[in-house]
Design a protein around this motif. Structure first.
Motif, PDB file in Angstrom:
ATOM      1  N   TYR A   8      -9.734  -2.719  -1.917  1.00 31.03           N
ATOM      2  CA  TYR A   8     -10.209  -1.471  -2.507  1.00 31.03           C
ATOM      3  C   TYR A   8      -9.434  -1.156  -3.779  1.00 31.03           C
ATOM      4  CZ  TYR A   8     -11.901  -0.997   2.256  1.00 31.03           C
ATOM      5  OH  TYR A   8     -12.506  -1.218   3.455  1.00 31.03           O
ATOM      6  N   SER A   9     -10.119  -0.482  -4.690  1.00 34.35           N
ATOM      7  CA  SER A   9      -9.420  -0.022  -5.880  1.00 34.35           C
ATOM      8  C   SER A   9      -8.685   1.271  -5.541  1.00 34.35           C
ATOM      9  CB  SER A   9     -10.403   0.199  -7.023  1.00 34.35           C
ATOM     10  OG  SER A   9     -11.336   1.196  -6.670  1.00 34.35           O
ATOM     11  N   GLU A  10      -7.804   1.646  -6.383  1.00 35.88           N
ATOM     12  CA  GLU A  10      -7.049   2.883  -6.208  1.00 35.88           C
ATOM     13  C   GLU A  10      -8.020   4.041  -6.031  1.00 35.88           C
ATOM     14  OE1 GLU A  10      -4.702   5.466  -9.433  1.00 35.88           O
ATOM     15  OE2 GLU A  10      -3.843   3.497  -9.077  1.00 35.88           O
ATOM     16  N   SER A  11      -7.669   4.976  -5.139  1.00 36.95           N
ATOM     17  CA  SER A  11      -8.571   6.097  -4.933  1.00 36.95           C
ATOM     18  C   SER A  11      -7.791   7.396  -4.789  1.00 36.95           C
ATOM     19  CB  SER A  11      -9.435   5.873  -3.697  1.00 36.95           C
ATOM     20  OG  SER A  11      -8.643   5.886  -2.534  1.00 36.95           O
ATOM     21  N   GLU A  61       0.834  -1.195   0.000  1.00 33.74           N
ATOM     22  CA  GLU A  61       0.000   0.000   0.000  1.00 33.74           C
ATOM     23  C   GLU A  61       0.874   1.252   0.000  1.00 33.74           C
ATOM     24  OE1 GLU A  61      -2.974   0.215   3.008  1.00 33.74           O
ATOM     25  OE2 GLU A  61      -3.698  -1.794   2.603  1.00 33.74           O
ATOM     26  N   SER A  78      -3.030   3.770  -3.014  1.00 34.84           N
ATOM     27  CA  SER A  78      -2.835   2.720  -4.003  1.00 34.84           C
ATOM     28  C   SER A  78      -3.897   1.639  -3.871  1.00 34.84           C
ATOM     29  CB  SER A  78      -1.449   2.102  -3.854  1.00 34.84           C
ATOM     30  OG  SER A  78      -1.356   1.421  -2.619  1.00 34.84           O
ATOM     31  N   GLU A  79      -3.951   0.817  -4.861  1.00 33.10           N
ATOM     32  CA  GLU A  79      -4.895  -0.287  -4.881  1.00 33.10           C
ATOM     33  C   GLU A  79      -4.411  -1.371  -3.927  1.00 33.10           C
ATOM     34  OE1 GLU A  79      -6.656  -3.309  -8.273  1.00 33.10           O
ATOM     35  OE2 GLU A  79      -5.759  -1.419  -8.849  1.00 33.10           O
TER      36      GLU A  79
END
Length: 148
Positions: A124-127, A93, A119-120
């Motif tokens: 969770y996806s990248e945000s 992360e 980061s992904e």
């Protein structure tokens, strides 16, 4: 001879003064550096390094929670620290702050508007999102305020 020594001493004092003025970092530079230090500590799973980026009140509160839980036999502080390090290491992360604006509420308090990229990971996806980060100046440096 006395005049030459006087001139040399004056030049030395002026030179040292210029060096300290030129090498003095602005509050903005210190704020950005603190966020970068947090990024580096977070990326390496360094819980203590992350805590060192927090203001003394927040840092002591979190360390106190760990000590109380350990004293009660739960070891939550050590467990949390270990899980944090392991989670960051396994999932790789990352967090990145891009400072957009710094608003000073007084000489020792600032609100930093930053774009925060995470980061992904496996959940969770990248945000990316804009956040306001409160910071406080302690001992001529800036620290992140953690609201509990």
């Amino acid at each position: 001879m006395k005049k030459i020594i006087s001139v040399v001493l004056i030049l030395a004092v002026v030179g040292v003064g210029i060096y300290f003025v030129a090498s003095h970092k602005s509050d903005e530079e210190k704020i950005v550096e603190r966020l970068e230090t947090f990024e580096t500590a977070y990326a390496s799973g360094d819980m203590d390094g992350c805590l060192d980026c927090l203001d003394s009140k927040s840092r002591n509160a979190l360390k106190g929670i760990g000590k109380v839980s350990s004293a009660l036999g739960y070891g939550v502080g050590d467990l949390f620290s270990g899980l944090f390090s392991l989670g960051v290491a396994v999932q790789d992360e990352q967090v990145k702050f891009t400072v957009k604006k710094i608003s000073y509420t007084d000489e020792t308090h600032a609100k930093v508007t930053a774009e925060v990229w995470l980061s992904e990971d496996y959940l969770y996806s990248e945000s990316t999102g804009e956040e306001i980060i409160e910071m406080v100046k302690e001992k001529d440096d800036w620290y992140i305020v953690e609201d509990f």
